[in-house]
Design a protein around this motif. Structure first.
Motif, PDB file in Angstrom:
ATOM      1  N   LYS A   1       0.831  -1.209   0.000  1.00 15.23           N
ATOM      2  CA  LYS A   1       0.000   0.000   0.000  1.00 15.23           C
ATOM      3  C   LYS A   1       0.864   1.258   0.000  1.00 15.23           C
ATOM      4  O   LYS A   1       0.521   2.251  -0.607  1.00 15.23           O
ATOM      5  CB  LYS A   1      -0.928   0.004   1.222  1.00 15.23           C
ATOM      6  CG  LYS A   1      -1.983  -1.094   1.131  1.00 15.23           C
ATOM      7  CD  LYS A   1      -3.027  -0.944   2.215  1.00 15.23           C
ATOM      8  CE  LYS A   1      -3.977  -2.109   2.210  1.00 15.23           C
ATOM      9  NZ  LYS A   1      -4.445  -2.498   3.531  1.00 15.23           N
ATOM     10  N   ARG A   2       1.981   1.214   0.715  1.00 14.57           N
ATOM     11  CA  ARG A   2       2.839   2.408   0.763  1.00 14.57           C
ATOM     12  C   ARG A   2       4.184   2.138   0.087  1.00 14.57           C
ATOM     13  O   ARG A   2       5.223   2.686   0.474  1.00 14.57           O
ATOM     14  CB  ARG A   2       3.016   2.828   2.229  1.00 14.57           C
ATOM     15  CG  ARG A   2       1.668   3.212   2.844  1.00 14.57           C
ATOM     16  CD  ARG A   2       1.815   3.612   4.273  1.00 14.57           C
ATOM     17  NE  ARG A   2       2.665   4.791   4.427  1.00 14.57           N
ATOM     18  CZ  ARG A   2       3.081   5.257   5.609  1.00 14.57           C
ATOM     19  NH1 ARG A   2       2.685   4.656   6.716  1.00 14.57           N
ATOM     20  NH2 ARG A   2       3.853   6.315   5.681  1.00 14.57           N
ATOM     21  N   GLY A   3       4.113   1.273  -0.923  1.00 12.78           N
ATOM     22  CA  GLY A   3       5.337   0.852  -1.630  1.00 12.78           C
ATOM     23  C   GLY A   3       6.125   2.019  -2.207  1.00 12.78           C
ATOM     24  O   GLY A   3       7.356   1.976  -2.271  1.00 12.78           O
ATOM     25  N   GLY A   4       5.401   3.083  -2.625  1.00 12.18           N
ATOM     26  CA  GLY A   4       6.098   4.230  -3.211  1.00 12.18           C
ATOM     27  C   GLY A   4       7.022   4.901  -2.204  1.00 12.18           C
ATOM     28  O   GLY A   4       8.046   5.487  -2.562  1.00 12.18           O
ATOM     29  N   GLU A   5       6.668   4.800  -0.915  1.00 11.24           N
ATOM     30  CA  GLU A   5       7.480   5.474   0.112  1.00 11.24           C
ATOM     31  C   GLU A   5       8.600   4.583   0.644  1.00 11.24           C
ATOM     32  O   GLU A   5       9.569   5.063   1.211  1.00 11.24           O
ATOM     33  CB  GLU A   5       6.575   5.877   1.293  1.00 11.24           C
ATOM     34  CG  GLU A   5       5.518   6.893   0.926  1.00 11.24           C
ATOM     35  CD  GLU A   5       4.392   6.926   1.949  1.00 11.24           C
ATOM     36  OE1 GLU A   5       4.296   7.914   2.688  1.00 11.24           O
ATOM     37  OE2 GLU A   5       3.636   5.940   2.034  1.00 11.24           O
ATOM     38  N   PHE A   6       8.421   3.272   0.483  1.00 12.15           N
ATOM     39  CA  PHE A   6       9.374   2.348   1.132  1.00 12.15           C
ATOM     40  C   PHE A   6      10.103   1.439   0.138  1.00 12.15           C
ATOM     41  O   PHE A   6      10.322   0.271   0.410  1.00 12.15           O
ATOM     42  CB  PHE A   6       8.640   1.485   2.168  1.00 12.15           C
ATOM     43  CG  PHE A   6       8.180   2.257   3.379  1.00 12.15           C
ATOM     44  CD1 PHE A   6       9.094   2.662   4.339  1.00 12.15           C
ATOM     45  CD2 PHE A   6       6.852   2.609   3.544  1.00 12.15           C
ATOM     46  CE1 PHE A   6       8.684   3.382   5.460  1.00 12.15           C
ATOM     47  CE2 PHE A   6       6.431   3.329   4.650  1.00 12.15           C
ATOM     48  CZ  PHE A   6       7.352   3.726   5.614  1.00 12.15           C
ATOM     49  N   SER A   7      10.450   1.994  -1.036  1.00 13.93           N
ATOM     50  CA  SER A   7      11.093   1.125  -2.033  1.00 13.93           C
ATOM     51  C   SER A   7      12.575   1.419  -2.240  1.00 13.93           C
ATOM     52  O   SER A   7      13.204   0.813  -3.103  1.00 13.93           O
ATOM     53  CB  SER A   7      10.360   1.235  -3.374  1.00 13.93           C
ATOM     54  OG  SER A   7       9.122   0.580  -3.279  1.00 13.93           O
ATOM     55  N   ASP A   8      13.135   2.336  -1.475  1.00  9.97           N
ATOM     56  CA  ASP A   8      14.571   2.600  -1.649  1.00  9.97           C
ATOM     57  C   ASP A   8      15.397   1.535  -0.943  1.00  9.97           C
ATOM     58  O   ASP A   8      14.879   0.781  -0.119  1.00  9.97           O
ATOM     59  CB  ASP A   8      14.923   3.978  -1.072  1.00  9.97           C
ATOM     60  CG  ASP A   8      14.460   5.104  -1.998  1.00  9.97           C
ATOM     61  OD1 ASP A   8      14.097   4.791  -3.146  1.00  9.97           O
ATOM     62  OD2 ASP A   8      14.461   6.275  -1.565  1.00  9.97           O
ATOM     63  N   ARG A   9      16.671   1.493  -1.259  1.00  5.96           N
ATOM     64  CA  ARG A   9      17.594   0.602  -0.542  1.00  5.96           C
ATOM     65  C   ARG A   9      18.426   1.444   0.427  1.00  5.96           C
ATOM     66  O   ARG A   9      18.862   2.557   0.071  1.00  5.96           O
ATOM     67  CB  ARG A   9      18.566  -0.083  -1.512  1.00  5.96           C
ATOM     68  CG  ARG A   9      17.903  -1.045  -2.470  1.00  5.96           C
ATOM     69  CD  ARG A   9      17.659  -2.389  -1.828  1.00  5.96           C
ATOM     70  NE  ARG A   9      17.264  -3.348  -2.832  1.00  5.96           N
ATOM     71  CZ  ARG A   9      16.233  -4.168  -2.711  1.00  5.96           C
ATOM     72  NH1 ARG A   9      15.477  -4.143  -1.636  1.00  5.96           N
ATOM     73  NH2 ARG A   9      15.949  -5.023  -3.649  1.00  5.96           N
ATOM     74  N   PRO A  10      18.685   0.903   1.633  1.00  6.73           N
ATOM     75  CA  PRO A  10      19.510   1.666   2.582  1.00  6.73           C
ATOM     76  C   PRO A  10      20.989   1.616   2.213  1.00  6.73           C
ATOM     77  O   PRO A  10      21.397   0.754   1.440  1.00  6.73           O
ATOM     78  CB  PRO A  10      19.286   0.903   3.891  1.00  6.73           C
ATOM     79  CG  PRO A  10      18.957  -0.486   3.471  1.00  6.73           C
ATOM     80  CD  PRO A  10      18.283  -0.400   2.140  1.00  6.73           C
ATOM     81  N   GLU A  11      21.745   2.520   2.807  1.00 11.74           N
ATOM     82  CA  GLU A  11      23.199   2.439   2.614  1.00 11.74           C
ATOM     83  C   GLU A  11      23.712   1.287   3.435  1.00 11.74           C
ATOM     84  O   GLU A  11      23.290   1.099   4.578  1.00 11.74           O
ATOM     85  CB  GLU A  11      23.853   3.725   3.100  1.00 11.74           C
ATOM     86  CG  GLU A  11      23.679   4.806   2.097  1.00 11.74           C
ATOM     87  CD  GLU A  11      24.725   5.883   2.219  1.00 11.74           C
ATOM     88  OE1 GLU A  11      25.726   5.669   2.932  1.00 11.74           O
ATOM     89  OE2 GLU A  11      24.502   6.929   1.609  1.00 11.74           O
ATOM     90  N   SER A  12      24.588   0.507   2.864  1.00 14.68           N
ATOM     91  CA  SER A  12      25.151  -0.609   3.626  1.00 14.68           C
ATOM     92  C   SER A  12      26.543  -0.870   3.075  1.00 14.68           C
ATOM     93  O   SER A  12      26.778  -0.741   1.863  1.00 14.68           O
ATOM     94  CB  SER A  12      24.248  -1.838   3.478  1.00 14.68           C
ATOM     95  OG  SER A  12      24.969  -2.968   3.079  1.00 14.68           O
ATOM     96  N   LEU A  13      27.450  -1.210   3.970  1.00 17.82           N
ATOM     97  CA  LEU A  13      28.843  -1.398   3.552  1.00 17.82           C
ATOM     98  C   LEU A  13      28.930  -2.396   2.401  1.00 17.82           C
ATOM     99  O   LEU A  13      29.561  -2.152   1.375  1.00 17.82           O
ATOM    100  CB  LEU A  13      29.673  -1.918   4.744  1.00 17.82           C
ATOM    101  CG  LEU A  13      31.092  -2.319   4.359  1.00 17.82           C
ATOM    102  CD1 LEU A  13      31.955  -1.095   4.160  1.00 17.82           C
ATOM    103  CD2 LEU A  13      31.707  -3.232   5.392  1.00 17.82           C
TER     104      LEU A  13
END
Ligand code: HEM
Length: 503
Positions: free
Chosen positions: A96-108
């Motif tokens: 439902k809120r995929g547009g807001e939660f589709s990025d990838r976080p920074e990770s080593l």
């Protein structure tokens, strides 16, 4: 004067104090927010022991879910991570809120391997453009279409004859399956085929495997990037970088060959299509269709495409050897519907209901991604009244859905029948999410499903899989190894050619 100032800003003490101040500011800011509940943690250290408490990652996840509910927080070093469990919460956040939660976080690990290029670890516009291009191109090349069946059948036939060479002796199946499956994705990306004993291809497969094993969420260097600078290579970072360099060298040679022979009127594989896009974008200074992006996209497709499907097939064979009654039932179905004179095809799939239900139960029970690839959000958000500061690592807990007793009743039991309705048709509950869900779901789902539907029935049609003589296999005692994926520990198996008249 200028150079003194310059030196001052490069001073390690200044950099250390600056990092400390930033961490402190983040910590105070998070302290004021209404964060989801979670276990205690040590400031700046976090609580990395929570996920590493048990070698079986799923046990740690289930304990935490039981204790803190569907949405809970963990700290990876100083970084906040929020685990999203249970189907309803996963649907709310990632669909439902995929547009807001589709990025990838920074990770080593992401940064070291992918350098913010390609499809798997990028965010925003770069990711959207690469994903759209990749999906369209792969569809044009036959993803999910019967035209790909011939290519997969070629690899199935080679695998069957490689297994024949083992002549009833116990052997490890992994590498044989890995080469065949990798050749399918390889054919789509580069065209051509590598032999089972090609030393370079074999090495690439081994290194890929090793990289998947060493870069999962249980490696604490993911939480404490500075650990990579300790002497030696306790956390396998140097080894991972060496492996990736070798694999990229292999990919780079294949790209170079494509560049040398490029003919824009003859687009036969993914690399050709990407080179064409590079050509049409060549006047754009900010184009993201560059050779580097191509290399990283291919690395992602290769990594995500070969390991996952191989692991699923290997789990399937292990279960078949351990559960002879299920294996016999699958063979009876194949023998009745397909016979033994031709390979099972995609058209048979609708009629091979029990076989298909078995494959789905493998995807559920073995959940090769107990935790899906992390997501993040690029602005501060709220979920169910909890604050989710921008940049928080969101861990989608697929295991919590696939083992929810409210959905499956008896999730601990291996029971393909759960996917068959009363009328004998296949059921696909919406909570069945091995490829995850939402905007960032698996790009290769249709290819993976085709491969599983063609490889697994063909293996059972030709061979009876048994444990080595004088041994028994109890599936409940077989440990999985948790890296990026959940795979079985190495095991040996016997493959006995079936008597054509058996039923
Ligand atoms: C049984 C086999 C497979 C399983 C269980 C599987 C599962 C998954 C999962 C759970 C994700 C993470 C989704 C997310 O981040 O929300 C994913 C992503 C991905 N998969 Fe698969 N996968 C499989 C096979 C494949 C194949 C054959 C390909 C090759 C084409 C592939 C390519 C990818 C790519 C490129 C991504 C990243 C997508 C993105 O970041 O937008 N996968 N897969």
């Amino acid at each position: 004067m200028e150079s003194i100032e310059h030196d001052f800003y490069l001073n390690p003490i200044f950099i250390g104090l600056l990092l400390l101040a930033i961490s402190l500011w983040l910590y105070i800011r998070q302290g004021r927010a209404k964060l989801p509940p979670g276990p205690w943690h040590i400031p700046f250290v976090g609580n990395p022991w929570e996920l590493a408490a048990d070698p079986d990652l799923r046990k740690s996840l289930r304990r935490l879910h039981m204790q803190y509910g569907d949405i809970y927080r963990l700290y990876m070093g100083p970084k906040l991570a929020v685990v999203i469990s249970g189907y309803e919460a996963i649907k709310e956040v990632f669909v439902k809120r995929g547009g807001e939660f589709s990025d990838r976080p920074e990770s080593l690990i992401f940064t070291l391997i992918f350098e913010n290029q390609g499809i798997v670890t990028t965010s925003g516009e770069i990711w959207k453009k690469h994903r759209k291009f990749t999906l369209t191109t792969l569809r044009n090349l036959g993803f999910g279409k019967t035209s790909l069946e011939g290519k997969i059948h070629t690899e199935v036939t080679i695998l069957l004859s490689e297994i024949a060479k083992q002549q009833k002796n116990p052997f490890q199946l992994l590498q044989l399956v890995q080469t065949s499956v990798s050749n399918v994705i390889n054919a789509m990306i580069f065209g051509g085929h590598f032999k089972q004993d090609d030393p370079k291809f074999k090495k690439v497969m081994t290194l890929l495997d090793e990289t998947f094993e060493n870069t999962g969420p249980q490696n604490i260097v993911v939480f404490f990037p500075f650990l990579r600078y300790l002497p030696g290579d306790m956390f396998h970072v140097k080894k991972t970088l060496r492996n990736v360099k070798y694999i990229e060298g292999f990919i780079g040679d294949l790209i170079d060959k494509h560049m040398e022979n490029f003919d824009e009127n003859k687009i036969e594989d993914f690399t050709d299509a990407f080179l064409l896009k590079m050509k049409s974008d060549r006047d754009q200074t900010d184009s993201i269709f560059t050779k580097k992006h191509l290399t990283k996209t291919v690395l992602g497709l290769f990594g995500a495409g070969a390991e996952t499907t191989t692991t699923t097939i290997v789990w399937a064979i292990l279960y078949l050897a351990a559960k002879q009654d299920i294996q016999a039932r699958i063979f009876r179905e194949i023998n009745k519907i397909v016979g033994t004179d031709r390979l099972p095809s995609l058209q048979d799939k609708l009629k091979l209901v029990y076989t298909e239900a078995f494959i789905m139960e493998i995807l559920r029970a073995c959940t090769i991604f107990p935790v899906s690839i992390p997501h993040t959000c690029s602005v501060d958000l709220k979920i169910q009244g909890f604050d989710i500061p921008k940049g928080t690592t969101l861990l989608p807990d697929i295991d919590s859905v696939h083992f929810d007793p409210n959905i499956w009743g008896d999730p601990e039991e291996f029971r393909p029948e759960r996917f068959i309705g009363e009328e004998g048709h296949l059921l696909t509950p919406e909570e069945f999410i091995p490829f995850f869900t939402g905007r960032r779901n698996c790009v290769g789902e249709s290819l993976a499903r085709m491969e599983l539907d063609l490889f697994i029935p063909a293996l059972v049609q030709r061979y009876e899989f048994l444990p080595p003589e004088d041994t028994t296999l109890d599936i409940k005692e077989i440990d999985g190894v948790f890296g990026v994926t959940h795979k079985p520990k190495p095991f040996e198996i016997r493959a006995i050619v079936r008597n054509k008249d058996a039923n």
